[in-house]
Design an enzyme around this catalytic site. Structure first.
Site, PDB file in Angstrom:
ATOM      1  N   LYS A   1       0.918  -1.275   0.108  1.00  0.00           N
ATOM      2  CA  LYS A   1      -0.074  -0.052   0.003  1.00  0.00           C
ATOM      3  C   LYS A   1       0.811   1.171  -0.233  1.00  0.00           C
ATOM      4  CE  LYS A   1      -3.495   2.641   2.886  1.00  0.00           C
ATOM      5  NZ  LYS A   1      -4.208   2.553   4.054  1.00  0.00           N
TER       6      LYS A   1
ATOM      7  N   GLU B   1      -9.531  10.812  12.298  1.00  0.00           N
ATOM      8  CA  GLU B   1      -8.510   9.807  12.813  1.00  0.00           C
ATOM      9  C   GLU B   1      -7.654   9.941  14.055  1.00  0.00           C
ATOM     10  OE1 GLU B   1      -5.823   6.455  10.550  1.00  0.00           O
ATOM     11  OE2 GLU B   1      -6.933   7.918   9.323  1.00  0.00           O
TER      12      GLU B   1
ATOM     13  N   GLU C   1      -7.355  -2.370   2.025  1.00  0.00           N
ATOM     14  CA  GLU C   1      -6.807  -1.181   2.548  1.00  0.00           C
ATOM     15  C   GLU C   1      -6.878  -0.845   4.004  1.00  0.00           C
ATOM     16  OE1 GLU C   1      -7.060   3.494   1.757  1.00  0.00           O
ATOM     17  OE2 GLU C   1      -7.829   2.197   0.461  1.00  0.00           O
TER      18      GLU C   1
END
Length: 448
Positions: free
Chosen positions: A199, A244, A292
């Site tokens: 990723k 987040e 992901e």
């Protein structure tokens, strides 16, 4: 500092503060960390630490612990965020020229579980009193702008209010054009397909010019009211509302919120049925998005494990609903273990955790090198840790997402990034960046 660092924390009457912390966001130089009605707001500055390079977190940690070790602290409230507090923002990259910082304010207003408090901090020799602290707060507030109506309560994404308008504002290309950025995404996918990495997170920037001037306090108020499930932050010209949480520490308990996987809510227009059903089907049902997300969770839990004696995370990600997008999200909770005789501090944990796969990629070193090759920008504080810590070791540190840097009174640089995996489509990733720019653009009064 040659003088003793001293603080006084006293209860503050919250009856006249029905709007919570957002109503204190009246100055463009305010230090801010707020979610829903709670959090911390700081005014003024009595001390500052700055650093660059790979040791920036540990150097800041040493500076803060030394500062508070011999401090004279009077605290009649004794909650996380009372007593001495520093707000901070750190560069994403250890190679960045951007200066990371901790800032100790003169006055802090805090709210937690409906309880309000006021802390005055000083290095002067004068007496600290409740009356003096209240007078100092009044002085800072009297020099601010008028906040207007700040509604309290309400559900996530449910606050409806007219968007501000920045007449004559224009947007400009940042470090890469849209075409060049999509080419960078394609190059990243090609590298992933070689097996070099799983990723990669690629960011881009755009620049907004606002001839009438940027009202940072208004931007923060708009973000705080519209994005109640996010943590609205303001530190030295860095402003935004992140969904987040990198790490939250209270006593020996650490928590994090990991996001990876995004769906623009505008894509649901015209869909039959309940919007959340659409999000479940398209987002949670996507193999690419779940892959992901899995990578991001594994990254955080593996890095946190050496500091933990117990840890748990959601077996299945949940859908986090924000006004602009849906995310796949997972919460992680850990009980911290003693390392070399003491519980690790916030900044020691950040040093181990940052950067996570959610904002860099994996493996970290390979992804980081590819970011520098493909992005053609210094992220500065974007995607770096932002938040606060107190003398007791408590703190909250988000990842500086959905944000911007106010570069001068009329110029704002906005950042957005996307997780790239095998199967990522450049045009779709570009569209995702515009969805992620939307909170800042709307708060600046720019149509998106």
């Amino acid at each position: 500092m040659t003088s003793t660092f001293r603080t006084l924390t006293v209860p503050l009457d919250g009856n006249a503060s029905a709007g919570g912390l957002p109503q204190f966001l009246v100055r463009d130089d305010v230090l801010c960390w707020t979610r829903r009605e709670a959090g911390l707001v700081g005014f003024g500055e009595i001390a500052r630490f700055t650093a660059t390079g790979p040791e920036r977190f540990l150097e800041a940690d040493i500076w803060w612990r030394h500062l508070v070790l011999e401090a004279d602290i009077t605290d009649s409230v004794e909650l996380p965020g009372t007593g001495p507090v520093a707000f901070g923002s750190f560069a994403f990259s250890k190679k960045s020229t951007h200066v990371s910082r901790l800032i100790v304010p003169e006055i802090v207003v805090g709210v937690r579980d409906g309880r309000y408090w006021l802390t005055q901090l000083t290095v002067d020799d004068g007496e600290l009193t409740e009356a003096g602290a209240l007078a100092a707060l009044a002085g800072w507030l009297s020099g601010g702008s008028t906040p207007g109506d700040v509604p309290a309560g309400g559900e996530a994404g449910a606050v409806e209010r007219p968007l501000p308008s920045a007449d004559g504002a224009t947007l400009h290309t940042g470090s890469l054009s849209e075409e060049d950025w999509m080419a960078a995404v394609a190059a990243g996918v090609a590298e992933i397909r070689t097996g070099a990495l799983q990723k990669l997170v690629l960011a881009r920037d755009i620049v907004a010019t606002v001839p009438s001037g940027v009202n940072a306090a208004q931007v923060l108020r708009e973000l705080a009211v519209r994005y109640r499930e996010c943590w609205t932050y303001g530190v030295d010209g860095l402003v935004g509302a992140t969904p987040e949480m990198l790490i939250q520490v209270e006593g020996r308990t650490a928590q994090a919120r990991v996001l990876a996987g995004t769906l623009d809510r505008r894509d649901a227009h015209g869909e039959s049925g309940i919007p959340m059903d659409y999000a479940e089907r398209v987002l949670a049902g996507s193999e690419k998005q779940r892959h992901e997300h899995e990578i991001a969770i594994q990254s955080l839990t593996s890095q946190l494990a050496p500091f933990s004696e117990a840890m748990n995370a959601h077996d299945e990600p949940f859908i986090l609903e924000l006004p602009n997008v849906w995310h796949l999200a997972s919460d992680v909770k850990a009980e911290l273990a003693e390392v070399e005789g003491h519980v690790p501090t916030c900044l020691a944990l950040i040093n181990a955790l940052h950067p996570t796969a959610a904002v860099c990629g994996t493996p970290t070193l390979v992804a980081g090198a590819l970011i520098r090759k493909l992005e053609h920008l210094d992220r500065g504080p974007y995607a770096g840790p932002v938040g606060w810590l107190d003398a007791a070791g408590n703190g909250e540190w988000g990842i500086a997402l959905r944000g911007a840097v106010i570069e001068d009174p009329q110029t704002v640089r906005l950042y957005a990034g996307c997780g790239i995996v095998d199967g990522s489509q450049p045009a779709a990733e570009l569209a995702e960046t515009w969805a992620k720019f939307r909170p800042m653009l709307e708060s600046l009064g720019i149509s998106s």
